[in-house]
Design an enzyme around this catalytic site. Structure first.
Site, PDB file in Angstrom:
ATOM      1  N   ASP A 125      -5.917  -4.641  -5.240  1.00  0.00           N
ATOM      2  CA  ASP A 125      -6.243  -3.353  -5.842  1.00  0.00           C
ATOM      3  C   ASP A 125      -4.966  -2.559  -6.058  1.00  0.00           C
ATOM      4  O   ASP A 125      -4.080  -2.544  -5.203  1.00  0.00           O
ATOM      5  CB  ASP A 125      -7.212  -2.579  -4.935  1.00  0.00           C
ATOM      6  CG  ASP A 125      -7.831  -1.394  -5.665  1.00  0.00           C
ATOM      7  OD1 ASP A 125      -8.094  -1.508  -6.881  1.00  0.00           O
ATOM      8  OD2 ASP A 125      -8.052  -0.357  -5.024  1.00  0.00           O
ATOM      9  N   HIS A 132      -4.659  10.335 -10.772  1.00  0.00           N
ATOM     10  CA  HIS A 132      -5.180  10.077  -9.424  1.00  0.00           C
ATOM     11  C   HIS A 132      -4.047  10.118  -8.397  1.00  0.00           C
ATOM     12  O   HIS A 132      -4.149  10.788  -7.362  1.00  0.00           O
ATOM     13  CB  HIS A 132      -5.889   8.723  -9.392  1.00  0.00           C
ATOM     14  CG  HIS A 132      -6.295   8.284  -8.021  1.00  0.00           C
ATOM     15  ND1 HIS A 132      -7.334   8.866  -7.331  1.00  0.00           N
ATOM     16  CD2 HIS A 132      -5.803   7.316  -7.197  1.00  0.00           C
ATOM     17  CE1 HIS A 132      -7.465   8.275  -6.144  1.00  0.00           C
ATOM     18  NE2 HIS A 132      -6.543   7.335  -6.040  1.00  0.00           N
ATOM     19  N   GLU A 198     -14.406   5.001  -5.684  1.00  0.00           N
ATOM     20  CA  GLU A 198     -13.282   5.024  -6.607  1.00  0.00           C
ATOM     21  C   GLU A 198     -13.727   4.339  -7.892  1.00  0.00           C
ATOM     22  O   GLU A 198     -14.135   3.178  -7.878  1.00  0.00           O
ATOM     23  CB  GLU A 198     -12.045   4.335  -6.009  1.00  0.00           C
ATOM     24  CG  GLU A 198     -11.407   5.146  -4.885  1.00  0.00           C
ATOM     25  CD  GLU A 198     -10.033   4.646  -4.459  1.00  0.00           C
ATOM     26  OE1 GLU A 198      -9.683   3.493  -4.791  1.00  0.00           O
ATOM     27  OE2 GLU A 198      -9.318   5.421  -3.798  1.00  0.00           O
ATOM     28  N   GLU A 200     -13.113   2.459 -11.038  1.00  0.00           N
ATOM     29  CA  GLU A 200     -12.031   1.594 -11.513  1.00  0.00           C
ATOM     30  C   GLU A 200     -12.561   0.584 -12.515  1.00  0.00           C
ATOM     31  O   GLU A 200     -13.769   0.393 -12.659  1.00  0.00           O
ATOM     32  CB  GLU A 200     -11.391   0.828 -10.338  1.00  0.00           C
ATOM     33  CG  GLU A 200     -10.898   1.737  -9.216  1.00  0.00           C
ATOM     34  CD  GLU A 200     -10.012   1.028  -8.191  1.00  0.00           C
ATOM     35  OE1 GLU A 200      -9.459  -0.043  -8.514  1.00  0.00           O
ATOM     36  OE2 GLU A 200      -9.892   1.564  -7.077  1.00  0.00           O
ATOM     37  N   ASP A 230     -14.396   0.849  -5.792  1.00  0.00           N
ATOM     38  CA  ASP A 230     -13.657   0.548  -4.568  1.00  0.00           C
ATOM     39  C   ASP A 230     -14.077   1.575  -3.508  1.00  0.00           C
ATOM     40  O   ASP A 230     -13.448   2.614  -3.346  1.00  0.00           O
ATOM     41  CB  ASP A 230     -12.154   0.638  -4.886  1.00  0.00           C
ATOM     42  CG  ASP A 230     -11.285   0.498  -3.661  1.00  0.00           C
ATOM     43  OD1 ASP A 230     -11.740  -0.082  -2.664  1.00  0.00           O
ATOM     44  OD2 ASP A 230     -10.125   0.981  -3.707  1.00  0.00           O
ATOM     45  N   ARG A 234     -12.117   7.627   3.645  1.00  0.00           N
ATOM     46  CA  ARG A 234     -10.876   8.417   3.630  1.00  0.00           C
ATOM     47  C   ARG A 234     -10.366   8.760   5.025  1.00  0.00           C
ATOM     48  O   ARG A 234      -9.155   8.890   5.235  1.00  0.00           O
ATOM     49  CB  ARG A 234     -11.106   9.720   2.856  1.00  0.00           C
ATOM     50  CG  ARG A 234     -11.564   9.535   1.437  1.00  0.00           C
ATOM     51  CD  ARG A 234     -10.576   8.733   0.627  1.00  0.00           C
ATOM     52  NE  ARG A 234     -11.046   8.575  -0.750  1.00  0.00           N
ATOM     53  CZ  ARG A 234     -10.475   7.736  -1.610  1.00  0.00           C
ATOM     54  NH1 ARG A 234      -9.448   6.976  -1.240  1.00  0.00           N
ATOM     55  NH2 ARG A 234     -10.934   7.632  -2.818  1.00  0.00           N
ATOM     56  N   GLN A 237      -8.788   5.680   6.409  1.00  0.00           N
ATOM     57  CA  GLN A 237      -7.554   5.468   5.642  1.00  0.00           C
ATOM     58  C   GLN A 237      -6.422   6.386   6.111  1.00  0.00           C
ATOM     59  O   GLN A 237      -5.280   5.949   6.286  1.00  0.00           O
ATOM     60  CB  GLN A 237      -7.861   5.726   4.156  1.00  0.00           C
ATOM     61  CG  GLN A 237      -6.730   5.365   3.198  1.00  0.00           C
ATOM     62  CD  GLN A 237      -7.152   5.558   1.723  1.00  0.00           C
ATOM     63  OE1 GLN A 237      -8.300   5.897   1.438  1.00  0.00           O
ATOM     64  NE2 GLN A 237      -6.231   5.334   0.811  1.00  0.00           N
ATOM     65  N   LYS A 250     -10.764   0.101   3.171  1.00  0.00           N
ATOM     66  CA  LYS A 250     -11.142  -0.464   1.875  1.00  0.00           C
ATOM     67  C   LYS A 250     -11.886  -1.781   2.027  1.00  0.00           C
ATOM     68  O   LYS A 250     -12.130  -2.460   1.037  1.00  0.00           O
ATOM     69  CB  LYS A 250      -9.875  -0.705   1.049  1.00  0.00           C
ATOM     70  CG  LYS A 250      -9.003   0.516   0.868  1.00  0.00           C
ATOM     71  CD  LYS A 250      -9.554   1.401  -0.224  1.00  0.00           C
ATOM     72  CE  LYS A 250      -8.515   2.428  -0.643  1.00  0.00           C
ATOM     73  NZ  LYS A 250      -8.944   3.131  -1.854  1.00  0.00           N
ATOM     74  N   THR A 254     -16.600  -3.738  -2.140  1.00  0.00           N
ATOM     75  CA  THR A 254     -16.116  -3.427  -3.484  1.00  0.00           C
ATOM     76  C   THR A 254     -17.202  -3.910  -4.430  1.00  0.00           C
ATOM     77  O   THR A 254     -17.505  -5.103  -4.463  1.00  0.00           O
ATOM     78  CB  THR A 254     -14.797  -4.189  -3.777  1.00  0.00           C
ATOM     79  OG1 THR A 254     -13.848  -3.850  -2.765  1.00  0.00           O
ATOM     80  CG2 THR A 254     -14.258  -3.844  -5.148  1.00  0.00           C
ATOM     81  N   GLU A 360     -10.808  13.657  -4.877  1.00  0.00           N
ATOM     82  CA  GLU A 360     -10.193  14.544  -5.865  1.00  0.00           C
ATOM     83  C   GLU A 360     -11.164  15.625  -6.335  1.00  0.00           C
ATOM     84  O   GLU A 360     -10.790  16.787  -6.492  1.00  0.00           O
ATOM     85  CB  GLU A 360      -9.730  13.748  -7.079  1.00  0.00           C
ATOM     86  CG  GLU A 360      -8.624  12.750  -6.794  1.00  0.00           C
ATOM     87  CD  GLU A 360      -8.522  11.747  -7.922  1.00  0.00           C
ATOM     88  OE1 GLU A 360      -7.817  12.021  -8.890  1.00  0.00           O
ATOM     89  OE2 GLU A 360      -9.167  10.676  -7.835  1.00  0.00           O
TER      90      GLU A 360
HETATM   91 MN    MN Z   1      -8.817   1.636  -5.271  1.00  0.00          MN
END
Ligand code: MN
Length: 420
Positions: A125, A132, A198, A200, A230, A234, A237, A250, A254, A360
């Site tokens: 990834d 972003h 996420e 993507e 994804d 947080r 992370q 992560k 997915t 975000e």
């Molecule tokens: Mn990602």
């Protein structure tokens, strides 16, 4: 090229996601059949295993649809991909002499259950969307240091887990993990409270490579594209990522959409990458329009409620294309394998409503997003259904990606309860 007409009537509408111009590949089953390869046309699926068995498709190097995944065709390379596409255009086009035989090999999409379309051999990834990376960097390091010093020179990525990739419709279990918030003196083990999405695009590598490849070679290696979510914890992370990057945050899941949109279907929608602040080194220098103009959307439906659009963005917002990511991935000599999946990185635009993650959208939880009366979100709640969708606009037709969805299930009870 205008809308191509098919004898499958539902494919001939200007707003059908799957006109003859598209022909995306998937794996489906029905109440009467095991999983098998198929191609979407209008509201139908053509059963390609049945077509091959009946001798209507013969790519010359033995059967490729005797297995319920697309890897055997992928391994045969771009020439075979082109041969199959041309044959399908012939079989499904208006005036096809095989229409009456093919009608028996059609299944309604509403009667089909979709499966992972290919065996995922590896998964990487990236972090290649400038808006972003700027947003996340501003939240964590301040506006002055938002982009890491390497960011404008190479596509940053991390090696993910192929085992985590699931098809759209799979439930997503909220993970447990080691967390340490700003007010905690010591880390604790708890369910993630900042579970996120996420938005993507995933590029699927079709052919192997055993050394560095050029940008044009990389582009030729790409088989097609899927929507990709994804899922990201947080809080896990934030504690684990220094200095080696994402790991357990992560690794939960997915999700990818079930239909692989072929690179060839997207050719009319090619577009330029953004202006470069620094000229890229030769192995990454754009050799032409490397991105695609694909409108993307993500919606959230709280349990039992109607979906509400969270964000709308476009794949052309990326700073690095999939071909650039793939070429960069091979520079070390890293072998790439047929079935490799490359996540683009979160795709955000410059405006608030174009941000591809809740991190975000809610600015790290400081500005919760109002959904409807009595509902707001900083991060995902149990029961939330997330749905990504995407489409590219052609000349009087659209190239649809279908949907990529998943429902967040509550965390399991403490997996280590009673341990001392
Ligand atoms: Mn990602």
């Amino acid at each position: 090229m205008p809308l191509l007409h098919s004898w499958v009537a539902s494919a001939n509408h200007g707003d059908s996601p799957f006109p003859l111009n598209n022909l995306p590949y998937g794996v489906f089953s029905t109440a009467h059949s095991d999983p098998r390869c198929g191609v979407a046309i209008g509201q139908m699926i053509l059963d390609l295993q049945a077509c091959e068995e009946a001798g209507l498709i013969d790519l010359g190097a033995g059967p490729v649809f005797d297995v319920p995944f697309w890897n055997e065709l992928m391994e045969q390379g771009p020439e075979a991909w082109g041969d199959l596409r041309n044959r399908l255009l012939e079989l499904l086009g208006q005036g096809s002499t095989d229409q009456s035989r093919l009608e028996g090999f059609m299944v309604a999409q509403s009667d089909a259950c979709m499966h992972l379309p290919f065996l995922v051999s590896e998964y990487t990834d990236f972090y290649a969307g400038r808006h972003h990376a700027t947003n996340v960097g501003t939240m964590f390091r301040g506006a002055e240091n938002a982009l890491p010093p390497n960011w404008l020179h190479l596509p940053i990525g991390y090696n993910g887990r192929a085992s985590s990739v699931v098809v759209s419709g799979s439930d997503i279990r909220r993970p447990w993990g080691q967390l340490k918030g700003p007010d905690d003196t010591l880390p604790r083990f708890a369910p993630s409270a900042r579970f996120d999405l996420e938005l993507e695009l995933g590029a699927i590598v079709g052919t192997d490579s055993f050394g560095p490849v050029t940008l044009d070679e990389a582009d030729q290696m790409i088989f097609g594209y899927v929507l990709l979510n994804d899922w990201s914890a947080r809080d896990i992370q934030a504690w684990e990522y220094q200095p080696l990057g994402p790991f357990q945050a992560k690794a939960t899941a997915t999700s990818i959409s079930p239909w692989i949109v072929m690179k060839e279907a997207l050719e009319p929608c090619r577009t330029e990458t953004p202006a470069r602040e620094f000229e890229l080194l030769p192995h990454l220098r754009d050799s032409g329009p490397m991105l695609y103009d694909i409108d993307l959307e993500v919606s959230l439906a709280p349990q039992g409620q109607e979906p509400r659009t969270l964000a709308c963005t476009n794949y052309r917002e990326m700073y690095y294309s999939s071909a650039q990511q793939l070429a960069h991935h091979t520079t070390s000599g890293c072998p790439m394998r047929s079935g490799d999946l490359l996540g683009s990185g979160t795709i955000s635009g410059p405006e608030r409503h174009q941000r591809g993650s809740l991190l975000e959208l809610s600015w790290g939880g400081k500005e919760p997003l109002e959904l409807s009366t009595g509902q707001s979100r900083s991060f995902l709640q149990d029961g939330d259904k997330l749905t990504l969708s995407g489409q590219a606009q052609g000349d009087g037709y659209v190239i649809g990606f279908g949907e990529c969805s998943g429902v967040v299930l509550p965390a399991l009870s403490d997996p280590f309860e009673g341990e001392t």
